[in-house]
Design an enzyme around this catalytic site. Structure first.
Site, PDB file in Angstrom:
ATOM      1  N   ARG A   1     -10.736  -0.097   5.918  1.00 32.78           N
ATOM      2  CA  ARG A   1     -10.978   1.070   4.803  1.00 32.78           C
ATOM      3  C   ARG A   1     -11.692   1.586   4.030  1.00 32.78           C
ATOM      4  NH1 ARG A   1      -5.650  -0.085   2.077  1.00 32.78           N
ATOM      5  NH2 ARG A   1      -4.444   0.630   3.327  1.00 32.78           N
ATOM      6  N   TYR A   2     -12.686   0.574   3.621  1.00 32.76           N
ATOM      7  CA  TYR A   2     -13.805   0.730   2.528  1.00 32.76           C
ATOM      8  C   TYR A   2     -15.011   0.621   3.728  1.00 32.76           C
ATOM      9  CZ  TYR A   2     -10.332   0.718  -0.738  1.00 32.76           C
ATOM     10  OH  TYR A   2      -9.606   0.553  -2.147  1.00 32.76           O
TER      11      TYR A   2
ATOM     12  N   ARG B   1     -16.928  -2.816   3.721  1.00 33.86           N
ATOM     13  CA  ARG B   1     -16.115  -4.355   4.317  1.00 33.86           C
ATOM     14  C   ARG B   1     -14.730  -4.541   4.490  1.00 33.86           C
ATOM     15  NH1 ARG B   1     -15.527  -1.593  -0.896  1.00 33.86           N
ATOM     16  NH2 ARG B   1     -13.804  -2.606  -2.740  1.00 33.86           N
TER      17      ARG B   1
ATOM     18  N   CYS C   1       2.030 -18.819   5.798  1.00 39.57           N
ATOM     19  CA  CYS C   1       1.610 -19.431   4.351  1.00 39.57           C
ATOM     20  C   CYS C   1       3.307 -20.699   4.092  1.00 39.57           C
ATOM     21  CB  CYS C   1       2.561 -18.403   3.418  1.00 39.57           C
ATOM     22  SG  CYS C   1       1.397 -16.890   3.385  1.00 39.57           S
TER      23      CYS C   1
ATOM     24  N   CYS D   1       6.267 -15.971  -0.242  1.00 36.99           N
ATOM     25  CA  CYS D   1       6.015 -15.586  -1.863  1.00 36.99           C
ATOM     26  C   CYS D   1       7.095 -13.949  -1.750  1.00 36.99           C
ATOM     27  CB  CYS D   1       5.277 -14.529  -3.170  1.00 36.99           C
ATOM     28  SG  CYS D   1       3.568 -15.844  -2.125  1.00 36.99           S
TER      29      CYS D   1
ATOM     30  N   CYS E   1       5.444 -10.483  -1.068  1.00 40.30           N
ATOM     31  CA  CYS E   1       4.408 -10.201  -0.766  1.00 40.30           C
ATOM     32  C   CYS E   1       4.279  -9.348   0.543  1.00 40.30           C
ATOM     33  CB  CYS E   1       4.629 -11.625   1.144  1.00 40.30           C
ATOM     34  SG  CYS E   1       3.346 -11.770   2.028  1.00 40.30           S
TER      35      CYS E   1
ATOM     36  N   ARG F   1       2.833  -8.319   3.109  1.00 38.58           N
ATOM     37  CA  ARG F   1       2.712  -7.962   4.317  1.00 38.58           C
ATOM     38  C   ARG F   1       4.385  -8.982   4.847  1.00 38.58           C
ATOM     39  NH1 ARG F   1      -3.223  -9.779   3.436  1.00 38.58           N
ATOM     40  NH2 ARG F   1      -4.252  -8.035   2.600  1.00 38.58           N
TER      41      ARG F   1
ATOM     42  N   ASP G   1       3.250  -4.524  -5.512  1.00 41.13           N
ATOM     43  CA  ASP G   1       3.464  -3.078  -4.201  1.00 41.13           C
ATOM     44  C   ASP G   1       4.800  -2.775  -4.138  1.00 41.13           C
ATOM     45  OD1 ASP G   1       0.854  -2.701  -4.522  1.00 41.13           O
ATOM     46  OD2 ASP G   1       0.803  -4.386  -1.995  1.00 41.13           O
TER      47      ASP G   1
ATOM     48  N   ASP H   1      -3.181  -0.591  -5.568  1.00 39.59           N
ATOM     49  CA  ASP H   1      -3.256   0.003  -4.146  1.00 39.59           C
ATOM     50  C   ASP H   1      -2.642   0.807  -3.986  1.00 39.59           C
ATOM     51  OD1 ASP H   1      -4.733  -0.320  -2.025  1.00 39.59           O
ATOM     52  OD2 ASP H   1      -4.421  -3.401  -2.344  1.00 39.59           O
TER      53      ASP H   1
ATOM     54  N   LYS I   1      -7.983   1.133  -3.874  1.00 37.68           N
ATOM     55  CA  LYS I   1      -7.065   0.482  -4.922  1.00 37.68           C
ATOM     56  C   LYS I   1      -7.556   1.703  -6.246  1.00 37.68           C
ATOM     57  CE  LYS I   1      -7.088  -4.196  -3.955  1.00 37.68           C
ATOM     58  NZ  LYS I   1      -8.228  -3.900  -2.156  1.00 37.68           N
TER      59      LYS I   1
HETATM   60  C1  LIG Z   1      -8.387  -4.328  -2.039  1.00 37.62           C
HETATM   61  C2  LIG Z   1      -8.913  -4.087  -0.449  1.00 37.62           C
HETATM   62  C3  LIG Z   1     -10.402  -5.012   0.166  1.00 37.62           C
HETATM   63  C4  LIG Z   1     -10.926  -5.435  -0.598  1.00 37.62           C
HETATM   64  O1  LIG Z   1     -11.168  -4.797  -2.130  1.00 37.62           O
HETATM   65  P1  LIG Z   1     -12.423  -5.651  -3.144  1.00 37.62           P
HETATM   66  O2  LIG Z   1     -11.906  -4.642  -3.706  1.00 37.62           O
HETATM   67  O3  LIG Z   1     -13.706  -5.470  -2.938  1.00 37.62           O
HETATM   68  O4  LIG Z   1     -11.326  -6.791  -4.064  1.00 37.62           O
HETATM   69  C5  LIG Z   1     -10.701  -4.760   0.820  1.00 37.62           C
HETATM   70  N1  LIG Z   1     -10.310  -3.743   1.598  1.00 37.62           N
HETATM   71  C6  LIG Z   1      -8.854  -3.587   1.902  1.00 37.62           C
HETATM   72  C7  LIG Z   1      -8.340  -2.430   2.935  1.00 37.62           C
HETATM   73  C8  LIG Z   1      -8.252  -3.796   0.548  1.00 37.62           C
HETATM   74  O5  LIG Z   1      -7.101  -3.654   0.454  1.00 37.62           O
HETATM   75  S1  SF4 Z   2       1.643 -13.085  -0.737  1.00 42.26           S
HETATM   76 FE1  SF4 Z   2       2.287 -13.055   1.059  1.00 42.26          FE
HETATM   77  S2  SF4 Z   2       0.145 -13.108   2.582  1.00 42.26           S
HETATM   78 FE2  SF4 Z   2       0.129 -14.166   0.018  1.00 42.26          FE
HETATM   79  S3  SF4 Z   2       0.276 -16.580  -0.067  1.00 42.26           S
HETATM   80 FE3  SF4 Z   2       2.673 -14.813  -0.819  1.00 42.26          FE
HETATM   81  S4  SF4 Z   2       3.708 -15.263   1.300  1.00 42.26           S
HETATM   82 FE4  SF4 Z   2       1.509 -15.345   1.895  1.00 42.26          FE
END
Ligand SMILES: *Cc1c(COP(=O)(O)O)cnc(C)c1O
Ligand code: SF4
Length: 354
Positions: A98-99, A102, A111, A115, A118, A120, A280, A317, A324
Site C-alpha cells: 500500500r505504501y 514498504r 498462530c 486473539c 484479530c 485478519r 479495527d 488504520d 494509518k
Molecule cells: C501498518 C502497515 C504498514 C507498516 O506501517 P508502519 O507505519 O511503517 O509501521 C505497512 N503496510 C501496510 C499495508 C500497513 O497497514
Molecule cells: S492478532 Fe491475529 S495474527 Fe496477530 S497474533 Fe493474534 S490471531 Fe495471530
C-alpha cells in the site's frame, strides 16, 4: 520434549471446549458461545499462555483476549471481513503493497494463540492460506523487481511459525536484494510462546542486522520472567531492535494505570512502545472497541505524565484501506497570522511560526 520446548507448546495447544474445561471454569456466556464462535474463527491457546489466565475470573484481561464472548457473534453494520482492504492492495498473493517504500508479506496463517479481535481472522488459522514454494518465488521476484521497496515486513498469522531453516532462507533472500534497506518481523510469539525464541533462532537473526521485530503485548501481566529471558536473548544474541504494538481494548487495557504499567515495563525489558492501535472494525469486534475520543483522552493523560520513550503513537488504520492516521488531542488552539498556537502535552501553550 519439555514444556520449555516450543514444539511441545505447539503440539499441546488447547483447541476444544472439553479440554479447556479441564483447566479453567467457563462462565455461562463463555460456554454458550464457544462452539458458534469457533466456527467463525478457530480457538487455540498454548499451555504457557493459558497459565497466565485467571482460571475462574471472566474479567481477567488475558482471558478477554482469547475466550469468545457473545459480542463476537454480533455483526455490526460498520464491521467488515477485510477492514483494511488488504486483499485489494495485493499485487500478488500474500503481499500487500500500500505504501510505496514498504510491503507486508504474510508468510504463515497460523498462530499459536488466536486473539478474538484479530483483523485478519477471515484467513488466519486457515492452513490453506499459507503460501507455498511457488508463491515464495513469485513474492521474492516481486520485491526484486520493485526497486522502490526499502522494507519488507514479514507478518501473518505468525511468521515465526516457520522453521528456523525457512526463516533463514527467506531473510537471506530478502537481505540479498540491494534496494532493501532493512527487514522487519511482526510476531506475537514473544507474548504467547516465548520459548520460540531459541539460541539457534537468535543466531539466525544476528546475521541479518539491522532487523526490527515488532511484538504485540497488550497487558502488563504478559511481561513475565519467561518473556524477559526471551527478550534479553533477542537483544543480546539476535542483535535485534524491539518495538511493540498494542491494540487498545475495552476492559483489557483502556485505563491510564494499565497503559502506564504496560509501557514502562516494556521499556524496562528493552522494548520501545511503537503503536497503540484503535481496534479495527472487523466483524465481531464491537465488544473490544474503545471510542476514539476516550482513546484520545487516555493518550493526553499519558503524555502529560510519562517519559516520551514510553509513549506509543495512537493510530487508526482507516477502514476501507486509507492507511494509518495519527490520533491525538487536537493540540491546535488558534491559527494566527504568521504562527500557530498549540497546547503542549502539559496543558500549557507554545507558538510555532510558519
Ligand atoms: C501498518 C502497515 C504498514 C507498516 O506501517 P508502519 O507505519 O511503517 O509501521 C505497512 N503496510 C501496510 C499495508 C500497513 O497497514
Ligand atoms: S492478532 Fe491475529 S495474527 Fe496477530 S497474533 Fe493474534 S490471531 Fe495471530
Amino acid at each position: 520434549m519439555s514444556q520449555e520446548d516450543w514444539m511441545w507448546q505447539m503440539q499441546n495447544r488447547i483447541t476444544d471446549l472439553a479440554t479447556l474445561k479441564n483447566h479453567i471454569t467457563l462462565s455461562a456466556e463463555e460456554e454458550s458461545v464457544f462452539q458458534a464462535a469457533q466456527e467463525q474463527f478457530s480457538f487455540s491457546i498454548t499451555p504457557y499462555y493459558l497459565s497466565l489466565l485467571d482460571p475462574t475470573n471472566p474479567t481477567c484481561p488475558i482471558r478477554k483476549q482469547v475466550l469468545p464472548r457473545s459480542s463476537e457473534l454480533v455483526r455490526a453494520e460498520n464491521e467488515w471481513e477485510d477492514p483494511l482492504a488488504e486483499q485489494i492492495h495485493m499485487p500478488i498473493k500474500g503481499v500487500t503493497h500500500r505504501y510505496p517504500d514498504r510491503a507486508i508479506w504474510y508468510i504463515s496463517h497460523i498462530c499459536a494463540v488466536y486473539c478474538r479481535f484479530c483483523t485478519r481472522k477471515r484467513k488466519v488459522s486457515k492452513p490453506t492460506e499459507t503460501p507455498n514454494r511457488e508463491e515464495w518465488r513469485e513474492a521474492l521476484e516481486y520485491f526484486r523487481n520493485h526497486t522502490e521497496i526499502k522494507e519488507v515486513i514479514l507478518s501473518g498469522g505468525d511468521p515465526l511459525t516457520l522453521s528456523d531453516q525457512h526463516i533463514d532462507y527467506l531473510l537471506g533472500e530478502l537481505s540479498a536484494i540491494d534496494h532493501i534497506n532493512h527487514l522487519r518481523i511482526h510476531t506475537r510469539y514473544p507474548v504467547t510462546m516465548p520459548m520460540r525464541i531459541t539460541d539457534s533462532l537468535c543466531g539466525i537473526f544476528s546475521k541479518y542486522f539491522p532487523l526490527y521485530i515488532v511484538t504485540h503485548f497488550n497487558h502488563p501481566k504478559e511481561l513475565t520472567q519467561e518473556v524477559k529471558v526471551a527478550v534479553t536473548k533477542l537483544i543480546q544474541k539476535g542483535n535485534v531492535t524491539l518495538l511493540n504494538q498494542s491494540v487498545l481494548l475495552k476492559d483489557v487495557n483502556d485505563t491510564v494505570e494499565i497503559l502506564e504499567e504496560l509501557n514502562y515495563k516494556l521499556v524496562r525489558f528493552g522494548i520501545k512502545p511503537y503503536y497503540l492501535h484503535q481496534c479495527d472494525e472487523v466483524y465481531g469486534s464491537s465488544g473490544f472497541v474503545v471510542p476514539i475520543e476516550d482513546g484520545i483522552r487516555l493518550m493526553y493523560d499519558i503524555r502529560g505524565r510519562m517519559s516520551g520513550l514510553t509513549v506509543p503513537n495512537y493510530v487508526k488504520d482507516l477502514t476501507g484501506g486509507g492507511g494509518k492516521v495519527l490520533l491525538g488531542p487536537n493540540y491546535l488552539i488558534e491559527k494566527k497570522e504568521s504562527s500557530y498556537l498549540f497546547k503542549n502535552f502539559n496543558g500549557g501553550e507554545y507558538e510555532v511560526t510558519h
